[in-house]
Design a protein around this motif. Structure first.
Motif, mmCIF file in Angstrom:
data_model
loop_
_atom_site.group_PDB
_atom_site.id
_atom_site.type_symbol
_atom_site.label_atom_id
_atom_site.label_comp_id
_atom_site.label_asym_id
_atom_site.label_seq_id
_atom_site.Cartn_x
_atom_site.Cartn_y
_atom_site.Cartn_z
ATOM 1 N N UNK A 103 0.867 -1.172 0.000
ATOM 2 C CA UNK A 103 0.000 0.000 0.000
ATOM 3 C C UNK A 103 0.911 1.232 0.000
ATOM 4 N N UNK A 104 1.201 1.722 -1.183
ATOM 5 C CA UNK A 104 2.141 2.835 -1.331
ATOM 6 C C UNK A 104 1.492 3.907 -2.189
ATOM 7 N N UNK A 105 0.688 4.776 -1.572
ATOM 8 C CA UNK A 105 0.006 5.834 -2.343
ATOM 9 C C UNK A 105 0.996 6.723 -3.085
ATOM 10 N N UNK A 106 0.525 7.360 -4.126
ATOM 11 C CA UNK A 106 1.384 8.252 -4.901
ATOM 12 C C UNK A 106 1.910 9.381 -4.022
ATOM 13 N N UNK A 107 3.118 9.784 -4.314
ATOM 14 C CA UNK A 107 3.792 10.795 -3.511
ATOM 15 C C UNK A 107 3.371 12.216 -3.876
ATOM 16 N N UNK A 108 3.310 12.488 -5.166
ATOM 17 C CA UNK A 108 3.122 13.860 -5.631
ATOM 18 C C UNK A 108 1.924 14.041 -6.559
ATOM 19 N N UNK A 109 1.608 13.023 -7.307
ATOM 20 C CA UNK A 109 0.528 13.141 -8.288
ATOM 21 C C UNK A 109 -0.824 12.941 -7.610
ATOM 22 N N UNK A 110 -1.792 13.689 -8.073
ATOM 23 C CA UNK A 110 -3.167 13.543 -7.606
ATOM 24 C C UNK A 110 -4.088 13.551 -8.810
ATOM 25 N N UNK A 111 -5.346 13.232 -8.589
ATOM 26 C CA UNK A 111 -6.319 13.296 -9.673
ATOM 27 C C UNK A 111 -6.454 14.735 -10.170
ATOM 28 N N UNK A 112 -6.299 15.693 -9.243
ATOM 29 C CA UNK A 112 -6.415 17.098 -9.625
ATOM 30 C C UNK A 112 -5.151 17.609 -10.311
ATOM 31 N N UNK A 113 -4.015 17.027 -9.982
ATOM 32 C CA UNK A 113 -2.746 17.471 -10.547
ATOM 33 C C UNK A 113 -1.913 16.243 -10.913
ATOM 34 N N UNK A 114 -2.121 15.758 -12.114
ATOM 35 C CA UNK A 114 -1.443 14.548 -12.558
ATOM 36 C C UNK A 114 0.047 14.784 -12.820
ATOM 37 N N UNK A 115 0.466 16.050 -12.876
ATOM 38 C CA UNK A 115 1.874 16.398 -13.039
ATOM 39 C C UNK A 115 2.435 17.037 -11.774
ATOM 40 N N UNK A 116 1.903 16.631 -10.638
ATOM 41 C CA UNK A 116 2.330 17.224 -9.375
ATOM 42 C C UNK A 116 3.802 17.030 -9.089
ATOM 43 N N UNK A 117 4.389 15.942 -9.619
ATOM 44 C CA UNK A 117 5.816 15.704 -9.400
ATOM 45 C C UNK A 117 6.649 16.814 -10.040
ATOM 46 N N UNK A 118 6.225 17.314 -11.199
ATOM 47 C CA UNK A 118 6.936 18.404 -11.865
ATOM 48 C C UNK A 118 6.440 19.778 -11.408
ATOM 49 N N UNK A 119 5.134 19.918 -11.264
ATOM 50 C CA UNK A 119 4.580 21.223 -10.897
ATOM 51 C C UNK A 119 5.031 21.662 -9.504
ATOM 52 N N UNK A 120 5.245 20.714 -8.611
ATOM 53 C CA UNK A 120 5.654 21.049 -7.246
ATOM 54 C C UNK A 120 7.153 21.155 -7.054
ATOM 55 N N UNK A 121 7.910 21.057 -8.131
ATOM 56 C CA UNK A 121 9.372 21.104 -8.053
ATOM 57 C C UNK A 121 9.836 22.555 -8.036
ATOM 58 N N UNK A 122 9.724 23.185 -6.874
ATOM 59 C CA UNK A 122 10.030 24.605 -6.744
ATOM 60 C C UNK A 122 11.415 24.804 -6.144
ATOM 61 N N UNK A 123 11.971 25.993 -6.358
ATOM 62 C CA UNK A 123 13.341 26.299 -5.936
ATOM 63 C C UNK A 123 13.404 26.557 -4.439
ATOM 64 N N UNK A 124 13.372 25.478 -3.692
ATOM 65 C CA UNK A 124 13.422 25.540 -2.233
ATOM 66 C C UNK A 124 14.330 24.407 -1.765
ATOM 67 N N UNK A 125 15.333 24.736 -0.968
ATOM 68 C CA UNK A 125 16.291 23.717 -0.523
ATOM 69 C C UNK A 125 15.607 22.575 0.199
#
Length: 203
Positions: A103-125
């Protein structure tokens, strides 16, 4: 006379740390992907290819700060090196979900944001640190699983959306080949992204 509107920006200089072959990332003797281990079977070849591409991803991101890691290629693409790390953490998790049934739910992607892995990749250490931590955790879990499985014909225990029939049975070799292909594709993207950032090129 050429008008100013047709003058392009100068390209980023290409550079390398290699001294033997000037178009390589590092000298062959310094390449962590190269080993003296002889590959004698299919399982060894597949696992070594996956190891090779995982190391390539790390090499292509080495020495960059958060802004550089999050820097996108060109509109409208949202692709960045940080996005690739997050995306491949997601793919490692997918591998585990398919093969072990965890049981390993997706980390970043959601039904609302299928590209959450890329969209959430912001310039923050902190975002960069979390992405690497998550990727390494997923890699370690998969390596632990693979160390205990010798038969490449082992079938998936979880639902698979790979192959021609979603939900069908796959062999471990099929899922490994798919994972290697995913890394190979994105390591090619990483080559170009890194060259755009600071001009570094190589194998």
């Amino acid at each position: 006379m050429v008008s100013d509107e047709h003058v392009s920006e100068p390209a980023v200089a290409r550079w390398t740390r290699a001294s033997v072959y000037p178009d390589m990332w590092v000298d062959p003797d310094d390449d962590p992907r190269e080993t003296e281990v002889e590959i004698v079977d299919e399982r060894g070849a597949l696992l070594d290819a996956l190891r090779h591409y995982r190391l390539t991803l790390e090499m292509k991101c080495a020495g960059l700060d958060a802004e550089q890691m999050a820097r996108r290629s060109a509109p409208p693409s949202t692709m960045s090196l940080l996005g690739l790390v997050r995306h491949l953490a997601e793919e490692e998790r997918h591998f585990r979900r398919v093969m072990t049934g965890d049981d390993a739910p997706k980390l970043y992607r959601t039904e609302e944001d299928r590209d959450g892995d890329f969209n959430g990749a912001v310039a923050d250490a902190a975002v960069v640190e979390e992405a690497w931590r998550q990727w390494r955790t997923e890699v370690e879990l998969n390596e632990r699983y693979l160390a205990g499985v010798t038969d490449l014909a082992t079938r998936n225990a979880g639902y698979s959306d790979l192959g021609p029939e979603p939900g069908g049975q796959l062999q471990l070799r099929d899922v490994l080949v798919a994972q290697i292909g995913e890394y190979a594709r994105h390591c090619g993207h990483a080559d170009l992204l890194r060259e755009l950032i600071d001009g570094r090129v190589g194998q």
